[in-house]
Design a protein around this motif. Structure first.
Motif, short mmCIF file in Angstrom:
data_model
loop_
_atom_site.label_atom_id
_atom_site.label_comp_id
_atom_site.label_asym_id
_atom_site.label_seq_id
_atom_site.Cartn_x
_atom_site.Cartn_y
_atom_site.Cartn_z
N MET A 1 30.45 13.88 -23.23
CA MET A 1 29.12 13.71 -22.66
C MET A 1 29.05 12.38 -21.91
N LYS A 2 28.43 12.40 -20.73
CA LYS A 2 28.29 11.20 -19.92
C LYS A 2 27.04 10.42 -20.33
N ASN A 3 27.06 9.13 -20.00
CA ASN A 3 25.92 8.28 -20.31
C ASN A 3 25.30 7.76 -19.01
N CYS A 4 24.02 7.38 -19.10
CA CYS A 4 23.28 6.81 -17.97
C CYS A 4 23.99 5.54 -17.50
N GLU A 5 24.19 5.41 -16.19
CA GLU A 5 24.89 4.25 -15.63
C GLU A 5 24.08 2.96 -15.75
N GLU A 6 22.79 3.07 -16.03
CA GLU A 6 21.95 1.87 -16.15
C GLU A 6 21.73 1.48 -17.60
N CYS A 7 21.28 2.39 -18.43
CA CYS A 7 20.91 2.03 -19.81
C CYS A 7 21.89 2.52 -20.87
N GLY A 8 22.77 3.43 -20.50
CA GLY A 8 23.77 3.92 -21.44
C GLY A 8 23.35 5.08 -22.32
N LYS A 9 22.12 5.57 -22.19
CA LYS A 9 21.67 6.71 -22.99
C LYS A 9 22.44 7.97 -22.58
N PRO A 10 22.65 8.89 -23.53
CA PRO A 10 23.32 10.15 -23.19
C PRO A 10 22.52 10.94 -22.16
N LEU A 11 23.23 11.57 -21.22
CA LEU A 11 22.58 12.34 -20.17
C LEU A 11 22.50 13.81 -20.55
N ILE A 12 21.34 14.38 -20.26
CA ILE A 12 21.12 15.80 -20.49
C ILE A 12 20.75 16.42 -19.15
N GLY A 13 21.36 17.55 -18.82
CA GLY A 13 21.03 18.23 -17.57
C GLY A 13 22.26 18.48 -16.73
#
Length: 118
Positions: A1-13
Motif C-alpha cells: 500500500m502506498k502512502n501520501c507523499e505529504e503526510c504519510g497516511k495510507p492512501l485509499i482509492g
C-alpha cells in the motif's frame, strides 16, 4: 500500500493516487515551489516588469523613448529573454515580444513583434 507523499497516511482509492487530500497536495506543491525556486520567481518577476514597461511605452508597433524614462519606471537592462541582430549589425534586445534598440543620445526604439503573439 502506498502512502501520501505529504503526510504519510495510507492512501485509499486509485492506484496512481499520490495524496490523501487536496490540502496535502497543495501543501506539497507549495513547499516544492517555495524557497528552492525563489530565484526563478524573482527573475520571472523582473522579466514581467520589464515587459510591462515596454508595453506601456509602446502602445503601437513602434515608439521612441529615453534611457532616463526607462530607468525611472524601473526597467532593468540586465533582464532580457533574447537578442536579435539586424542585417546592418545592430542588436535588438527582447523581453518576450517587445524589443528595444539603443539609438544615439540615450534614445531607444521600442518595437513589438506580433509574430511572437500567435
Amino acid at each position: 500500500m502506498k502512502n501520501c507523499e505529504e503526510c504519510g497516511k495510507p492512501l485509499i482509492g486509485r492506484v496512481d493516487k499520490k495524496f490523501c487530500s487536496d490540502m496535502c497536495r497543495n501543501s506539497f506543491n507549495n513547499r516544492l515551489n517555495s524557497d528552492a525556486h525563489n530565484i526563478v520567481r524573482n527573475i520571472n518577476n523582473k522579466l514581467r516588469k520589464n515587459r510591462r514597461i515596454l508595453e506601456e511605452l509602446c502602445p503601437d508597433d513602434k515608439s521612441k523613448t529615453t534611457k532616463q524614462i526607462l530607468l525611472s519606471k524601473g526597467f532593468d537592462f540586465n533582464f532580457i529573454t533574447n537578442v536579435r541582430p539586424t542585417l546592418k549589425g545592430s542588436i535588438y534586445h527582447f523581453v518576450y515580444n517587445y524589443g528595444y534598440l539603443e539609438l544615439d543620445n540615450d534614445f531607444y526604439l521600442i518595437v513589438r513583434d506580433k509574430r511572437l503573439e500567435k
